[in-house]
Design a protein around this motif. Structure first.
Motif, mmCIF file in Angstrom:
data_model
loop_
_atom_site.group_PDB
_atom_site.id
_atom_site.type_symbol
_atom_site.label_atom_id
_atom_site.label_comp_id
_atom_site.label_asym_id
_atom_site.label_seq_id
_atom_site.Cartn_x
_atom_site.Cartn_y
_atom_site.Cartn_z
ATOM 1 N N SER A 281 97.152 43.828 -46.040
ATOM 2 C CA SER A 281 97.747 44.698 -44.972
ATOM 3 C C SER A 281 96.784 44.815 -43.550
ATOM 4 C CB SER A 281 98.210 45.602 -46.125
ATOM 5 O OG SER A 281 97.586 46.999 -46.127
ATOM 6 N N HIS A 282 95.854 44.772 -43.767
ATOM 7 C CA HIS A 282 95.151 45.414 -42.218
ATOM 8 C C HIS A 282 95.441 44.491 -41.477
ATOM 9 C CE1 HIS A 282 91.833 42.922 -44.164
ATOM 10 N NE2 HIS A 282 91.949 42.621 -42.329
ATOM 11 N N TYR A 283 95.885 42.796 -42.142
ATOM 12 C CA TYR A 283 95.731 42.378 -40.679
ATOM 13 C C TYR A 283 97.290 42.089 -40.496
ATOM 14 C CZ TYR A 283 92.693 39.049 -42.425
ATOM 15 O OH TYR A 283 91.452 38.565 -42.886
ATOM 16 N N PHE A 284 98.811 43.081 -40.935
ATOM 17 C CA PHE A 284 99.648 43.018 -40.539
ATOM 18 C C PHE A 284 99.798 44.506 -39.697
ATOM 19 C CE2 PHE A 284 100.697 40.922 -44.206
ATOM 20 C CZ PHE A 284 101.793 40.005 -43.639
ATOM 21 N N LEU A 285 99.036 44.861 -40.202
ATOM 22 C CA LEU A 285 98.346 46.513 -39.026
ATOM 23 C C LEU A 285 97.838 46.589 -37.961
ATOM 24 C CD1 LEU A 285 97.837 48.707 -42.279
ATOM 25 C CD2 LEU A 285 99.742 49.143 -40.916
ATOM 26 N N GLU A 286 96.936 45.407 -37.935
ATOM 27 C CA GLU A 286 95.968 45.170 -36.769
ATOM 28 C C GLU A 286 97.267 44.421 -35.973
ATOM 29 O OE1 GLU A 286 93.401 44.699 -33.602
ATOM 30 O OE2 GLU A 286 93.124 46.193 -35.866
ATOM 31 N N ALA A 287 98.126 43.820 -36.073
ATOM 32 C CA ALA A 287 99.173 42.752 -35.119
ATOM 33 C C ALA A 287 99.804 44.145 -35.010
ATOM 34 C CB ALA A 287 99.931 42.212 -36.540
ATOM 35 N N SER A 288 100.239 44.662 -35.749
ATOM 36 C CA SER A 288 101.496 45.717 -35.256
ATOM 37 C C SER A 288 100.743 47.094 -34.412
ATOM 38 C CB SER A 288 101.584 47.116 -36.502
ATOM 39 O OG SER A 288 102.563 47.850 -35.997
ATOM 40 N N GLY A 289 99.433 47.439 -34.228
ATOM 41 C CA GLY A 289 98.499 48.097 -33.421
ATOM 42 C C GLY A 289 98.187 47.470 -32.188
ATOM 43 N N GLN A 290 98.144 46.152 -32.057
ATOM 44 C CA GLN A 290 98.215 45.484 -30.600
ATOM 45 C C GLN A 290 99.392 45.174 -29.987
ATOM 46 O OE1 GLN A 290 96.524 41.855 -31.655
ATOM 47 N NE2 GLN A 290 94.548 42.280 -32.452
#
Length: 107
Positions: free
Chosen positions: A57-66
């Protein structure tokens, strides 16, 4: 602006946005807004995507944050450009006044 990770995962699994929304248990409009980064991703969304695609999930959250950071920077740049236009207009007006004053003194 697209959340490319979400888009690629969806396309690799041959799913439509509506199908993914149904699998995540959210309205199709919310999924569309997540994929286009108009809606902030929550850890719940990230976990649901992790379960669906078997990607942490952190990959999806990181992409969204970027994407949020990019959107913020674009807005700051837009505001700075607007401010520069206003400053340039003021400077041009001041130059015209100065030029008119010099011409009237020369006459």
């Amino acid at each position: 602006m697209e959340n490319v990770l979400m888009q690629v995962c969806r396309e690799m699994h041959n799913l439509t946005k509506r199908q993914v929304a149904r699998k995540l248990g959210i309205p199709a409009t919310d999924y569309y807004d997540l994929e286009t980064a108009k809606l902030a991703m929550t850890p719940v969304h990230g976990k649901a995507l992790e379960t669906l695609y078997n990607i942490k999930s952190h990959y999806f959250l990181e992409a969204s944050g970027q994407l949020d950071q990019i959107r913020t920077l674009k807005e700051i740049i837009r505001q700075q450009k607007d401010e520069l236009k206003r400053i340039n207009a003021l400077m041009e007006g001041g130059y015209e006044l100065l030029h008119q004053d010099r011409q009237s003194k020369a006459s």
